[in-house]
Design a protein around this motif. Sequence first.
Motif, PDB file in Angstrom:
ATOM      1  N   VAL A 142      32.075 -25.935 -29.745  1.00 62.65           N
ATOM      2  CA  VAL A 142      30.805 -26.683 -29.771  1.00 62.65           C
ATOM      3  C   VAL A 142      29.951 -26.404 -28.526  1.00 62.65           C
ATOM      4  O   VAL A 142      28.978 -27.107 -28.271  1.00 62.65           O
ATOM      5  N   GLY A 159      22.582 -34.483 -25.753  1.00 60.97           N
ATOM      6  CA  GLY A 159      22.952 -33.330 -26.579  1.00 60.97           C
ATOM      7  C   GLY A 159      24.427 -32.983 -26.425  1.00 60.97           C
ATOM      8  O   GLY A 159      25.102 -32.655 -27.404  1.00 60.97           O
ATOM      9  N   GLN A 160      24.921 -33.066 -25.173  1.00 63.52           N
ATOM     10  CA  GLN A 160      26.344 -32.769 -24.938  1.00 63.52           C
ATOM     11  C   GLN A 160      27.232 -33.809 -25.610  1.00 63.52           C
ATOM     12  O   GLN A 160      28.271 -33.486 -26.176  1.00 63.52           O
ATOM     13  N   GLN A 162      26.535 -35.446 -28.269  1.00 63.68           N
ATOM     14  CA  GLN A 162      26.566 -35.184 -29.716  1.00 63.68           C
ATOM     15  C   GLN A 162      27.511 -34.019 -30.005  1.00 63.68           C
ATOM     16  O   GLN A 162      28.212 -34.028 -31.018  1.00 63.68           O
ATOM     17  N   ARG A 163      27.575 -33.043 -29.125  1.00 66.16           N
ATOM     18  CA  ARG A 163      28.529 -31.935 -29.291  1.00 66.16           C
ATOM     19  C   ARG A 163      29.966 -32.469 -29.251  1.00 66.16           C
ATOM     20  O   ARG A 163      30.829 -32.007 -30.004  1.00 66.16           O
ATOM     21  N   ILE A 166      30.733 -34.043 -32.498  1.00 64.65           N
ATOM     22  CA  ILE A 166      30.967 -33.020 -33.522  1.00 64.65           C
ATOM     23  C   ILE A 166      32.378 -32.441 -33.357  1.00 64.65           C
ATOM     24  O   ILE A 166      33.111 -32.266 -34.343  1.00 64.65           O
ATOM     25  N   VAL A 183      20.546 -35.945 -34.890  1.00 61.24           N
ATOM     26  CA  VAL A 183      19.664 -35.433 -33.831  1.00 61.24           C
ATOM     27  C   VAL A 183      18.495 -36.378 -33.528  1.00 61.24           C
ATOM     28  O   VAL A 183      17.665 -36.065 -32.687  1.00 61.24           O
ATOM     29  N   LEU A 186      17.775 -37.341 -29.935  1.00 58.08           N
ATOM     30  CA  LEU A 186      17.714 -36.240 -28.960  1.00 58.08           C
ATOM     31  C   LEU A 186      16.292 -35.693 -28.808  1.00 58.08           C
ATOM     32  O   LEU A 186      15.479 -35.790 -29.728  1.00 58.08           O
ATOM     33  N   GLN A 191      17.313 -30.930 -30.164  1.00 59.78           N
ATOM     34  CA  GLN A 191      17.556 -31.081 -31.607  1.00 59.78           C
ATOM     35  C   GLN A 191      17.856 -29.737 -32.255  1.00 59.78           C
ATOM     36  O   GLN A 191      18.820 -29.585 -33.000  1.00 59.78           O
ATOM     37  N   GLN A 193      18.940 -27.009 -30.943  1.00 55.76           N
ATOM     38  CA  GLN A 193      20.233 -26.454 -30.498  1.00 55.76           C
ATOM     39  C   GLN A 193      21.378 -27.061 -31.298  1.00 55.76           C
ATOM     40  O   GLN A 193      22.298 -26.361 -31.730  1.00 55.76           O
ATOM     41  N   VAL A 194      21.329 -28.382 -31.485  1.00 56.10           N
ATOM     42  CA  VAL A 194      22.413 -29.056 -32.220  1.00 56.10           C
ATOM     43  C   VAL A 194      22.386 -28.647 -33.699  1.00 56.10           C
ATOM     44  O   VAL A 194      23.429 -28.411 -34.313  1.00 56.10           O
ATOM     45  N   LEU A 197      23.862 -25.260 -33.943  1.00 60.88           N
ATOM     46  CA  LEU A 197      25.320 -25.367 -33.784  1.00 60.88           C
ATOM     47  C   LEU A 197      25.965 -25.811 -35.097  1.00 60.88           C
ATOM     48  O   LEU A 197      26.971 -25.235 -35.541  1.00 60.88           O
TER      49      LEU A 197
END
Length: 326
Positions: A142, A159-160, A162-163, A166, A183, A186, A191, A193-194, A197
Amino acid sequence: MKKTLLSCKDVKQYYPVRKGVFGAKNYVKAVDGVDLEVYEGETLGIVGESGCGKSTLGKTICKLIEPTGGQIVLDGEDITSYGKKQMRQVRKKMQMVFQDPYASLNPRMSIRDIVAEPIYIQKLLKDKKEIDDYVIELLRKVGLDDYHAVRYPHEFSGGQRQRIGIARALAVKPKLVIADEPVSALDVSIQSQVLNLLKELQQEFGLTYIFIAHDLSVVEHISDRIGVMYLGNFVEVADKISLYSKPMHPYTQALLSAVPIPDPRQRKKRPVLEGNIPSALNPPSGCKFHTRCPKCMEICRQKAPQKKKISDSHYVYCHLYDENQE
Ligand code: SF4
């Protein structure tokens, strides 16, 4: 031939409410008889304003809240009446990623323990070293670093976090991931980037997604098909190209008019949505959208529209497409 991974039939989520101490019992019909098929490997976007029931539907499918009625079949298994113990097994196949990465991670647990928790619960691995290695592998997948494993949630950006959420969802190797506005909290740059991913992980792990959002511009990037919800029901379900190029339901048209289009030549005149979504405690009669619909007809106030097939991958619920209207 597409294989159905999830099938929902007439799924309901009603909350009882009482007027006063001895008042009559009434129900908030947050999800009011939803039919839904999700195919293996696809992303189904679910869109609607807040209060339309989309998050409640996600939690009901995941059985974080028990459905009031209907049937939920996951991977050929009818899970509708499963209790907590049986659902523990099912959660290996179905995981949820939540909207608020700040609230969904336990602040007292290290990232290693947060990601490892479902592995312990599901008894996927027993050896500590194996679990540690697996957590590191997931963090790398991730886009996080190995040293992040010993850190705590407050040390990370939105964002991190949310990673991390995930990675935790993927730890049990699910088939279906229900991402509830993952997202929305964020920044726009984060957004994408996620979203990228999530797309990469879908390819790598063969995941199926239900992606819930209130914004049609967010789901366009990630979805294969999109279902538009209004007051507890779908009003239109279509493949992405049809929905964006030929939206049939006045509500979808209004939602699309709110999506910014950079090229002015591409802009079409579409209805603007006015007013707020009515209360699910006392929804309008007939078509629930009639109080806000610029194309409302007499029949719309009296009769709920039935499902109309526009094409094999496009359905709409609206009297404008009744046979005698065409
Ligand atoms: Fe509008 Fe009638 Fe269609 Fe409902 S059924 S969306 S009120 S035209």
